[in-house]
Design an enzyme around this catalytic site. Structure first.
Site, PDB file in Angstrom:
ATOM      1  N   SER A  58      56.103  20.688  81.261  1.00 22.72           N
ATOM      2  CA  SER A  58      55.013  21.544  81.774  1.00 22.72           C
ATOM      3  C   SER A  58      54.146  20.688  82.675  1.00 22.72           C
ATOM      4  O   SER A  58      54.199  19.441  82.597  1.00 22.72           O
ATOM      5  CB  SER A  58      54.188  22.051  80.589  1.00 22.72           C
ATOM      6  OG  SER A  58      52.954  22.568  81.018  1.00 22.72           O
ATOM      7  N   TYR A  71      49.872  20.797  72.374  1.00 21.94           N
ATOM      8  CA  TYR A  71      50.807  21.119  73.462  1.00 21.94           C
ATOM      9  C   TYR A  71      50.875  19.986  74.480  1.00 21.94           C
ATOM     10  O   TYR A  71      51.963  19.566  74.888  1.00 21.94           O
ATOM     11  CB  TYR A  71      50.334  22.420  74.125  1.00 21.94           C
ATOM     12  CG  TYR A  71      51.293  23.027  75.123  1.00 21.94           C
ATOM     13  CD1 TYR A  71      52.334  23.850  74.697  1.00 21.94           C
ATOM     14  CD2 TYR A  71      51.143  22.810  76.489  1.00 21.94           C
ATOM     15  CE1 TYR A  71      53.212  24.428  75.620  1.00 21.94           C
ATOM     16  CE2 TYR A  71      52.007  23.383  77.408  1.00 21.94           C
ATOM     17  CZ  TYR A  71      53.035  24.193  76.971  1.00 21.94           C
ATOM     18  OH  TYR A  71      53.895  24.767  77.889  1.00 21.94           O
TER      19      TYR A  71
HETATM   20  P1  NAD Z   1      58.484  32.493  75.427  1.00 21.05           P
HETATM   21  O1  NAD Z   1      57.540  32.682  74.307  1.00 21.05           O
HETATM   22  O2  NAD Z   1      58.743  33.640  76.355  1.00 21.05           O
HETATM   23  O3  NAD Z   1      59.890  31.960  74.889  1.00 21.05           O
HETATM   24  C1  NAD Z   1      59.983  30.937  73.931  1.00 21.05           C
HETATM   25  C2  NAD Z   1      61.362  30.947  73.307  1.00 21.05           C
HETATM   26  O4  NAD Z   1      61.402  29.927  72.292  1.00 21.05           O
HETATM   27  C3  NAD Z   1      61.720  32.256  72.613  1.00 21.05           C
HETATM   28  O5  NAD Z   1      63.064  32.590  72.836  1.00 21.05           O
HETATM   29  C4  NAD Z   1      61.500  31.939  71.136  1.00 21.05           C
HETATM   30  O6  NAD Z   1      62.272  32.724  70.254  1.00 21.05           O
HETATM   31  C5  NAD Z   1      61.917  30.482  71.094  1.00 21.05           C
HETATM   32  N1  NAD Z   1      61.372  29.808  69.912  1.00 21.05           N
HETATM   33  C6  NAD Z   1      60.076  29.615  69.600  1.00 21.05           C
HETATM   34  N2  NAD Z   1      59.965  29.028  68.403  1.00 21.05           N
HETATM   35  C7  NAD Z   1      61.222  28.826  67.940  1.00 21.05           C
HETATM   36  C8  NAD Z   1      61.776  28.270  66.753  1.00 21.05           C
HETATM   37  N3  NAD Z   1      61.024  27.789  65.758  1.00 21.05           N
HETATM   38  N4  NAD Z   1      63.118  28.253  66.630  1.00 21.05           N
HETATM   39  C9  NAD Z   1      63.906  28.760  67.593  1.00 21.05           C
HETATM   40  N5  NAD Z   1      63.442  29.293  68.736  1.00 21.05           N
HETATM   41  C10 NAD Z   1      62.113  29.334  68.902  1.00 21.05           C
HETATM   42  O7  NAD Z   1      57.904  31.230  76.239  1.00 21.05           O
HETATM   43  P2  NAD Z   1      58.109  30.722  77.746  1.00 21.05           P
HETATM   44  O8  NAD Z   1      56.824  30.891  78.448  1.00 21.05           O
HETATM   45  O9  NAD Z   1      59.346  31.274  78.331  1.00 21.05           O
HETATM   46  O10 NAD Z   1      58.255  29.162  77.466  1.00 21.05           O
HETATM   47  C11 NAD Z   1      59.490  28.475  77.561  1.00 21.05           C
HETATM   48  C12 NAD Z   1      59.194  26.993  77.765  1.00 21.05           C
HETATM   49  O11 NAD Z   1      58.493  26.797  78.992  1.00 21.05           O
HETATM   50  C13 NAD Z   1      58.303  26.382  76.671  1.00 21.05           C
HETATM   51  O12 NAD Z   1      58.749  25.093  76.359  1.00 21.05           O
HETATM   52  C14 NAD Z   1      56.945  26.326  77.341  1.00 21.05           C
HETATM   53  O13 NAD Z   1      56.129  25.344  76.790  1.00 21.05           O
HETATM   54  C15 NAD Z   1      57.349  26.008  78.752  1.00 21.05           C
HETATM   55  N6  NAD Z   1      56.340  26.331  79.780  1.00 21.05           N
HETATM   56  C16 NAD Z   1      55.877  27.590  79.903  1.00 21.05           C
HETATM   57  C17 NAD Z   1      54.941  27.857  80.889  1.00 21.05           C
HETATM   58  C18 NAD Z   1      54.400  29.232  81.097  1.00 21.05           C
HETATM   59  O14 NAD Z   1      53.416  29.357  81.833  1.00 21.05           O
HETATM   60  N7  NAD Z   1      54.971  30.262  80.513  1.00 21.05           N
HETATM   61  C19 NAD Z   1      54.475  26.838  81.721  1.00 21.05           C
HETATM   62  C20 NAD Z   1      54.977  25.546  81.558  1.00 21.05           C
HETATM   63  C21 NAD Z   1      55.925  25.311  80.580  1.00 21.05           C
END
Ligand code: NAD
Length: 256
Positions: free
Chosen positions: A138, A151
Site C-alpha cells: 500500500s 496497518y
Molecule cells: P477487500 O476487503 O475487498 O478484500 C479482501 C480479501 O481478503 C477478501 O477476499 C477477504 O475474504 C480476504 N480475507 C480477509 N481476511 C481473510 C482471512 N482471515 N482469511 C482469508 N481471506 C481473508 O479489500 P481490498 O481493498 O480489495 O484489499 C486487498 C488488498 O489491497 C489488501 O491487502 C489491502 O490492504 C490492499 N490495499 C487496498 C487499498 C484500497 O484502497 N482498497 C489500498 C492499498 C492497498
C-alpha cells in the site's frame, strides 16, 4: 500450457480485479477468500475466459491453512507460477483505544500470511526455475497516516520482506515485488469511510474528499485495472530482472 496463479483474497475488491485480468491473459487461477459466493465467482470467471479454476476459503490467520492452500493449488494444477499475496484487512483507531486483537489480526493477515504463503511456494518455484511473487502492500507501506498503527506497520513490513525474498529468489528466477496503491474503491475502503467518519466526526462524503483523497494529487480512486495491469507485467517471463521493487500507484501521494 497455461500458467497458474494463486491470488489470496481474490473473491473481492483488488484481488478479484487482478484475477479477472489474469484469466483474460489465459492463466489458470486458484481463487481464495472468505466470501460465501467464492466458488460461484471462480466458476463464472473460469467459464467466461475458458481457464481452469478452483476456490479455497483457507483462513489466513492459521499458518497450517496457508500451507494447505498452497499444497492444494499445486495438487490441483500441477504447477504454481505466480503467487499474489493480496488479502488484507483494515481497522482504524487511535492507538490508546486500538484493540490488541485487531492489531494482532492485521499483522497476521496483512504481513505474516505473506511470509507463510511465500515460504510454502518456494520449493515448487525453485524446482520450476520460475516464480513470481507479487505482494499487494500500500502507499501505507511507504507513508503513514494517523490511526492506522497496525496497518502501516504490516504494510511497511511487507516491503522489507519483498526485498529479502527478491535476494533469496534471484538464483532461481523467482522475483518478488510489491504494488503500493493509493485509495481504491473496494469493500475494504467502504468500511474505512464509515470508520473514519466516526473518528473525524464527518459525513462519509467529507471523509472521501477531505481525508482520503486529500493526500493524492490526482483526486480519483486508483482503478482496479491499473493494479491488475501492473501485476500482469510483473508476472511476465521478461520481468526476470524486475525484483525487490515497490511500484507505487498512488495518484502522486508520495511524490509530495
Ligand atoms: P477487500 O476487503 O475487498 O478484500 C479482501 C480479501 O481478503 C477478501 O477476499 C477477504 O475474504 C480476504 N480475507 C480477509 N481476511 C481473510 C482471512 N482471515 N482469511 C482469508 N481471506 C481473508 O479489500 P481490498 O481493498 O480489495 O484489499 C486487498 C488488498 O489491497 C489488501 O491487502 C489491502 O490492504 C490492499 N490495499 C487496498 C487499498 C484500497 O484502497 N482498497 C489500498 C492499498 C492497498
Amino acid at each position: 500450457m497455461n500458467k497458474t496463479v494463486l491470488i489470496t483474497g481474490s473473491t473481492s475488491g483488488i484481488g478479484l480485479g487482478i484475477a479477472r485480468q489474469f484469466a483474460e491473459a489465459g492463466y489458470n487461477i486458484m481463487f481464495h477468500g472468505l466470501e460465501t459466493d467464492g466458488a460461484e465467482i471462480a466458476n463464472q470467471i473460469g467459464e467466461k475466459y475458458n481457464v481452469k479454476v478452483a476456490f479455497s476459503n483457507a483462513n489466513l490467520l492459521q499458518s497450517e491453512a496457508i500451507e494447505g492452500l498452497v499444497n492444494e493449488t499445486i495438487k490441483i494444477f500441477g504447477e504454481l507460477h505466480v503467487l499474489v499475496n493480496n488479502a488484507g484487512i483494515q481497522f482504524v483507531s487511535p492507538i490508546e483505544e486500538f484493540p490488541n486483537s485487531k492489531y494482532e489480526n492485521i499483522i497476521a493477515i496483512n504481513m505474516n500470511a505473506v511470509f507463510y504463503a511465500s515460504k510454502a511456494v518456494w520449493k515448487q518455484m525453485k524446482k520450476q526455475k520460475f516464480g513470481r511473487i507479487i505482494n499487494v502492500s500500500s502507499v501505507h507501506g511507504i507513508r503513514a497516516s494517523e490511526f492506522k498503527s497496525a496497518y502501516v506497520t504490516a504494510k511497511h513490513g511487507v516491503i522489507g520482506m519483498t526485498k529479502v525474498l527478491a535476494l533469496e529468489g534471484a538464483p532461481f528466477n523467482i522475483t518478488c515485488n510489491a504494488i503500493c496503491p493509493g485509495y481504491v474503491k473496494t469493500p475494504l475502503v467502504e468500511g474505512q469511510i464509515k470508520d473514519q467518519a466516526k473518528v473525524h466526526h464527518m459525513t462519509e462524503d467529507e471523509v472521501v474528499e477531505k481525508v482520503m483523497l486529500k493526500k493524492q494529487a490526482v483526486k480519483q480512486f486508483v482503478p482496479l485495472e491499473a493494479i491488475a495491469d501492473m501485476a500482469i507485467l510483473l508476472a511476465k517471463d521478461s520481468s526476470t530482472t524486475i525484483t525487490g521493487s515497490s511500484f507505487v500507484l498512488d495518484g502522486g501521494w508520495s511524490a509530495q
